[in-house]
Design a protein around this motif. Sequence first.
Motif, PDB file in Angstrom:
ATOM      1  N   UNK A 107       0.800  -1.220   0.000  1.00 54.89           N
ATOM      2  CA  UNK A 107       0.000   0.000   0.000  1.00 54.89           C
ATOM      3  C   UNK A 107       0.832   1.269   0.000  1.00 54.89           C
ATOM      4  N   UNK A 108       2.127   1.158  -0.274  1.00 60.37           N
ATOM      5  CA  UNK A 108       2.986   2.341  -0.340  1.00 60.37           C
ATOM      6  C   UNK A 108       3.781   2.341  -1.638  1.00 60.37           C
ATOM      7  N   UNK A 109       4.280   3.510  -1.983  1.00 58.39           N
ATOM      8  CA  UNK A 109       5.059   3.673  -3.209  1.00 58.39           C
ATOM      9  C   UNK A 109       6.544   3.544  -2.885  1.00 58.39           C
ATOM     10  N   UNK A 110       7.373   3.553  -3.916  1.00 61.78           N
ATOM     11  CA  UNK A 110       8.814   3.485  -3.709  1.00 61.78           C
ATOM     12  C   UNK A 110       9.274   4.678  -2.889  1.00 61.78           C
ATOM     13  N   UNK A 111      10.213   4.406  -1.989  1.00 60.61           N
ATOM     14  CA  UNK A 111      10.727   5.446  -1.116  1.00 60.61           C
ATOM     15  C   UNK A 111       9.859   5.714   0.092  1.00 60.61           C
ATOM     16  N   UNK A 112       8.779   4.966   0.235  1.00 62.68           N
ATOM     17  CA  UNK A 112       7.859   5.191   1.353  1.00 62.68           C
ATOM     18  C   UNK A 112       7.900   4.039   2.347  1.00 62.68           C
ATOM     19  N   UNK A 113       7.331   4.298   3.514  1.00 65.71           N
ATOM     20  CA  UNK A 113       7.262   3.324   4.604  1.00 65.71           C
ATOM     21  C   UNK A 113       5.811   3.130   5.001  1.00 65.71           C
ATOM     22  N   UNK A 114       5.447   1.890   5.274  1.00 61.66           N
ATOM     23  CA  UNK A 114       4.077   1.613   5.712  1.00 61.66           C
ATOM     24  C   UNK A 114       3.827   2.272   7.073  1.00 61.66           C
ATOM     25  N   UNK A 115       2.583   2.620   7.326  1.00 61.33           N
ATOM     26  CA  UNK A 115       2.234   3.305   8.583  1.00 61.33           C
ATOM     27  C   UNK A 115       2.581   2.483   9.806  1.00 61.33           C
ATOM     28  N   UNK A 116       2.515   1.144   9.690  1.00 60.80           N
ATOM     29  CA  UNK A 116       2.843   0.278  10.817  1.00 60.80           C
ATOM     30  C   UNK A 116       4.348   0.029  10.950  1.00 60.80           C
ATOM     31  N   UNK A 117       5.143   0.701  10.108  1.00 60.40           N
ATOM     32  CA  UNK A 117       6.604   0.581  10.097  1.00 60.40           C
ATOM     33  C   UNK A 117       7.077  -0.846   9.816  1.00 60.40           C
ATOM     34  N   UNK A 118       6.261  -1.599   9.100  1.00 60.65           N
ATOM     35  CA  UNK A 118       6.649  -2.968   8.747  1.00 60.65           C
ATOM     36  C   UNK A 118       7.589  -2.983   7.545  1.00 60.65           C
ATOM     37  N   UNK A 119       7.313  -2.148   6.526  1.00 61.42           N
ATOM     38  CA  UNK A 119       8.099  -2.165   5.303  1.00 61.42           C
ATOM     39  C   UNK A 119       8.495  -0.766   4.839  1.00 61.42           C
TER      40      UNK A 119
END
Length: 159
Positions: A107-119
Amino acid sequence: MTCKCNENNERQVRLEEILVKYQNEPGALIPVLQQAQDIYGYLSPELLKEISSCLNIPLSRIYGVATFYAQFHLEPRGRNIIRVCQGTACHVRGASRVMDAIKRYTGVDTGETTKDLRFTIEPVACLGACGLAPVMMVNEDTEGQLTPEKAVKKISSYK
């Protein structure tokens, strides 16, 4: 000058030890930033202000160094860093489809981090495993000969 860190917080104590150690050392900014990032995972504005105050280095200079070097991160990063190769061999063998599947899954684009800080997703120019193209790394694990399905299955196993 003595730094004022909250002694109830183990990370703050470790930071203070580093700041005291390097307080009067010329050229210590990069090692301090590296070690501070190792402790906190990224360099927050508050952390940079603390470093500025304790080392008596202008905040603007610290931001200049932190934004110049790619090794420093000013935003939180995920526990799992997904690096998808964008090199020629990987591109020709479907890396863009792999990347699209990973972006849909996280659910995120390149250079981004998931809200749960998983990826955190990072495109990279080359991972040096062209014979296994398309290739990705998750943390230190290299996965090759990927399909979009295999990539998603692999990253879903990371917590």
